[in-house]
Design a protein around this motif. Structure first.
Motif, PDB file in Angstrom:
ATOM      1  N   GLY A  69       1.177   5.070  -3.064  1.00 29.90           N
ATOM      2  CA  GLY A  69       1.661   4.981  -1.691  1.00 29.90           C
ATOM      3  C   GLY A  69       2.712   3.898  -1.506  1.00 29.90           C
ATOM      4  O   GLY A  69       3.703   4.089  -0.788  1.00 29.90           O
ATOM      5  N   ILE A  70       2.502   2.755  -2.169  1.00 29.76           N
ATOM      6  CA  ILE A  70       3.473   1.660  -2.084  1.00 29.76           C
ATOM      7  C   ILE A  70       4.797   2.098  -2.702  1.00 29.76           C
ATOM      8  O   ILE A  70       5.872   1.874  -2.134  1.00 29.76           O
ATOM      9  CB  ILE A  70       2.928   0.392  -2.784  1.00 29.76           C
ATOM     10  N   VAL A 115      -1.134  -3.662   7.456  1.00 29.94           N
ATOM     11  CA  VAL A 115      -2.120  -4.746   7.427  1.00 29.94           C
ATOM     12  C   VAL A 115      -2.117  -5.422   6.055  1.00 29.94           C
ATOM     13  O   VAL A 115      -2.111  -6.651   5.941  1.00 29.94           O
ATOM     14  CB  VAL A 115      -3.536  -4.217   7.758  1.00 29.94           C
ATOM     15  N   LEU A 116      -2.097  -4.606   5.027  1.00 27.34           N
ATOM     16  CA  LEU A 116      -2.164  -5.093   3.648  1.00 27.34           C
ATOM     17  C   LEU A 116      -0.983  -6.006   3.324  1.00 27.34           C
ATOM     18  O   LEU A 116      -1.162  -7.129   2.825  1.00 27.34           O
ATOM     19  CB  LEU A 116      -2.188  -3.896   2.698  1.00 27.34           C
ATOM     20  N   LEU A 117       0.227  -5.545   3.602  1.00 27.37           N
ATOM     21  CA  LEU A 117       1.418  -6.340   3.286  1.00 27.37           C
ATOM     22  C   LEU A 117       1.457  -7.629   4.098  1.00 27.37           C
ATOM     23  O   LEU A 117       1.835  -8.689   3.582  1.00 27.37           O
ATOM     24  CB  LEU A 117       2.675  -5.513   3.545  1.00 27.37           C
ATOM     25  N   VAL A 140      -6.728   1.188  -6.126  1.00 21.60           N
ATOM     26  CA  VAL A 140      -6.856   2.451  -6.849  1.00 21.60           C
ATOM     27  C   VAL A 140      -5.473   3.094  -6.931  1.00 21.60           C
ATOM     28  O   VAL A 140      -4.565   2.742  -6.165  1.00 21.60           O
ATOM     29  CB  VAL A 140      -7.851   3.393  -6.134  1.00 21.60           C
ATOM     30  N   PRO A 141      -5.270   4.038  -7.857  1.00 25.51           N
ATOM     31  CA  PRO A 141      -3.938   4.620  -8.048  1.00 25.51           C
ATOM     32  C   PRO A 141      -3.284   5.134  -6.774  1.00 25.51           C
ATOM     33  O   PRO A 141      -2.072   4.991  -6.591  1.00 25.51           O
ATOM     34  CB  PRO A 141      -4.212   5.770  -9.031  1.00 25.51           C
ATOM     35  N   ARG A 142      -4.068   5.705  -5.882  1.00 26.94           N
ATOM     36  CA  ARG A 142      -3.473   6.288  -4.678  1.00 26.94           C
ATOM     37  C   ARG A 142      -2.744   5.229  -3.838  1.00 26.94           C
ATOM     38  O   ARG A 142      -1.712   5.495  -3.231  1.00 26.94           O
ATOM     39  CB  ARG A 142      -4.559   6.972  -3.836  1.00 26.94           C
ATOM     40  N   ILE A 143      -3.285   4.016  -3.789  1.00 27.67           N
ATOM     41  CA  ILE A 143      -2.643   2.945  -3.010  1.00 27.67           C
ATOM     42  C   ILE A 143      -1.338   2.526  -3.670  1.00 27.67           C
ATOM     43  O   ILE A 143      -0.307   2.353  -2.999  1.00 27.67           O
ATOM     44  CB  ILE A 143      -3.584   1.731  -2.868  1.00 27.67           C
TER      45      ILE A 143
END
Length: 633
Positions: free
Chosen positions: A284-285, A262-264, A278-281
């Motif tokens: 993840g990328i 969804v984000l991309l 946040v760092p986790r996102i």
């Protein structure tokens, strides 16, 4: 001047420019102009004034990111009200506690389901007079709720009535707006409670405006018309402040979700210039890209990693030349320049070639207009930071806490000093002290204290908790940091989270956890060991990667519980973690993780995680008490 007064000035300056981009039923982003934005704020404000909401009254907003959230926020603050925000994914218990403790008079809710929770818990909410529902709701559902004793209002009806009121008297909202002062209480944001019961942080309008003015002036350059893709909870101080910066700049916000596909897709649709996360996102990328590359042909893999290495070293040498290496002690600029110039010149054409052949594709995936990402809510791992530097995508780290509204520092867009979270905001006093309160010099680790107008007034109805963290206007952040000679800050750990082993060794779990998150096997982690002989860790593995590896190795399993308890899988993960947290990577012997427990279920927001994706250590300790006990037998 209040936040809403500042927003009004922008709306009058850029009436036809987009303020928001809102998805319609088909998932297409539709523009919502500043003129429309301010008219709806005024209409809702006019209704609330006529309805009887007074200056200083408390109003709950329990909702996820949407147009109605930000309009309600600005309307409530515009008439002198104080909003009490929280996300819809909060537990029923949390919502009832926050509304009760804050003595909210009315609460805006996402949908009928949340309204039903409130209606069935009215005995706990003596101050509450009405609920407002954002989504459409039937007459029968309204009637069923009102039978339980609560007044129910529809947001759409309130706005429509507000417009009718303004047609009769266009000064209803303006008269209240004009009374506002920057010293007025704007909001009470309840902390996510990583270590206990949420506390209500009281922030004034000045808190937001103080930091925004300084960020806009010297740190981030958000041009009018730019787009911020919003995917973090807007009720959280970090996302909320960034959105205010965007609006104050005449730019616009497009609401998305923290889901990869969804984000991309939304970045490409909106051609976003900015994104907060946040760092986790970001981790993840990076992991998704690396895994995709690792599955490609040997030639593609070799080319990618060659140019990634070139990009990382090119940026590093550039920092020596530009003088943006963190200076925890005074560095010799001439020596740094000499160190960097020859490798920089050699690497320049290769870096240019890498951008053309490889990394330009990644930038297109981000919509083509991407200026920078902003990372907050925790420290970015060095591998993730280097990855984005290497492919030429700028990620600016920032730092703050709810109690400071929240931004205390952020890397400057034009001259980021990577490896830090940027310099402390201009005019903000700070000091770094040891456990006895003695001031420390640059490069020494200690606890950060700050003092400025952005610091909270205190915790609502909790003088004891306020006194523990505030002295003479100074706030104890509880964070262990180091400062450079230019007042940039590096976060080392959290004082309350410091693990003390039986041998007296002090261990900061965050750097160890961040290092482990570089592993393809690890999705979430919590390091443990207080009063033990060694440290251990609870690990939520990356289930998709674990399943891929099990197929490669021919490991049969019934379910995820069976897979995470497989000795071969345990050895793979433990071996990888041991390699990362090792002496060769700068860790001390006592920082080695001796045992791990792989979990079959992930940590979830509202349970083990806060809305900013931080681990609630107290919740995890209670929930996995027996598993933790076995780790230290």
């Amino acid at each position: 001047m209040t936040v809403t007064q500042r927003i009004k000035a922008v709306c009058l300056k850029y009436p036809k420019r987009k303020a928001l981009q809102i998805k319609d039923g088909k998932g297409i982003f539709q523009p919502f102009s500043y003129e429309e934005f301010y008219k709806e704020i005024s209409a809702l404000g006019a209704f609330l004034v006529t309805w009887g909401l007074k200056r200083g009254d408390h109003v709950g907003i329990i909702s996820d990111n949407r147009k109605e959230w930000i309009i309600t926020d600005l309307a409530v603050m515009g008439i002198g009200g104080v909003d009490i925000p929280r996300g819809s994914d909060s537990t029923d218990q949390e919502i009832c506690y926050i509304l009760s403790h804050s003595e909210s008079k009315v609460v805006f809710l996402e949908n009928y389901k949340k309204a039903a929770v409130i209606a069935t818990n009215l005995s706990q909410l003596p101050s509450l007079e009405a609920v407002v529902i954002f989504n459409s709701v039937s007459d029968d559902d309204v009637a069923s709720l009102e039978k339980l004793g609560i007044k129910v209002l529809r947001y759409s009806d309130m706005v429509a009535e507000g417009f009718r009121l303004l047609n009769k008297n266009d000064r209803i909202f303006e008269d209240e707006l004009d009374k506002g002062s920057d010293k007025d209480l704007a909001t009470i944001i309840y902390t996510s409670g990583t270590t206990g019961t949420p506390k209500g942080v009281m922030l004034t309008h000045e808190s937001f405006i103080y930091q925004i003015d300084r960020i806009k002036k010297s740190y981030l350059i958000v041009n009018p018309g730019a787009t911020l893709l919003s995917m973090l909870p807007v009720w959280h101080a970090y996302e909320r402040t960034i959105e205010y910066i965007v609006f104050f700049s005449g730019a616009n916000v497009a609401y998305s979700q923290p889901i990869g596909s969804v984000l991309l897709n939304d970045i490409q649709k909106t051609h976003a210039d900015w994104m907060t996360s946040v760092p986790r996102i970001w981790d993840g990328i990076r992991s998704a890209v690396v895994r995709s590359i690792n599955k490609s042909s040997k030639i593609k893999k070799t080319v990618f990693y060659f140019f990634l290495g070139v990009g990382i070293w090119y940026k590093k040498m550039s920092s020596y030349i530009r003088g943006t290496v963190p200076q925890f002690h005074k560095r010799n600029r001439v020596v740094d320049f000499c160190i960097g110039i020859i490798p920089f010149v050699i690497l320049f054409p290769f870096n240019l070639l890498g951008n053309v052949l490889v990394f330009r594709k990644f930038k297109k995936i981000l919509g083509g207009n991407f200026t920078a990402g902003i990372s907050g809510g925790g420290s970015l791992s060095s591998s993730t930071r280097q990855f984005f530097c290497g492919i030429g995508i700028k990620i600016l780290e920032g730092y703050g806490l709810t109690e400071t509204g929240p931004v205390l520092s952020v890397c400057k867009q034009k001259r980021p000093v990577y490896g830090t979270v940027g310099p402390i905001l201009q005019d903000t006093e700070f000091k770094i002290v040891d456990k006895d309160g003695n001031a420390l010099s640059h490069g020494e680790k200690g606890i950060l204290w700050v003092r400025s107008p952005q610091v909270m007034l205190g915790y609502y109805k909790n003088e004891e908790a306020t006194a523990k963290v505030m002295q003479d206007g100074w706030l104890n952040t509880g964070d262990i940091v180091m400062s450079t000679i230019n007042n940039e800050i590096k976060i080392v750990g959290r004082a309350k989270e410091t693990i003390v082993l039986r041998g007296g060794e002090n261990i900061e779990p965050v750097p160890i956890e961040n290092a482990c998150l570089q592993s393809d096997y690890v999705d979430q982690i919590m390091v443990l060991g207080q009063d033990q002989k060694f440290i251990a860790a609870l690990i939520v593995p990356d289930y998709k990667y674990l399943e891929e590896r099990s197929k490669e190795l021919g490991i049969a399993y019934m379910d995820m519980e069976d897979l995470v308890n497989n000795p071969q899988i345990y050895s793979l993960v433990y071996g990888n973690i041991s390699e990362i947290v090792s002496k060769k990577n700068g860790f001390k012997n006592y920082e080695k993780i001796f045992r791990i427990k792989l979990l079959a279920k992930p940590f979830k927001v509202g349970d083990e995680l806060t809305n900013s994706l931080k681990v609630k250590r107290d919740v995890v300790m209670k929930k996995y008490k027996s598993d933790i006990a076995k780790l230290f037998k």
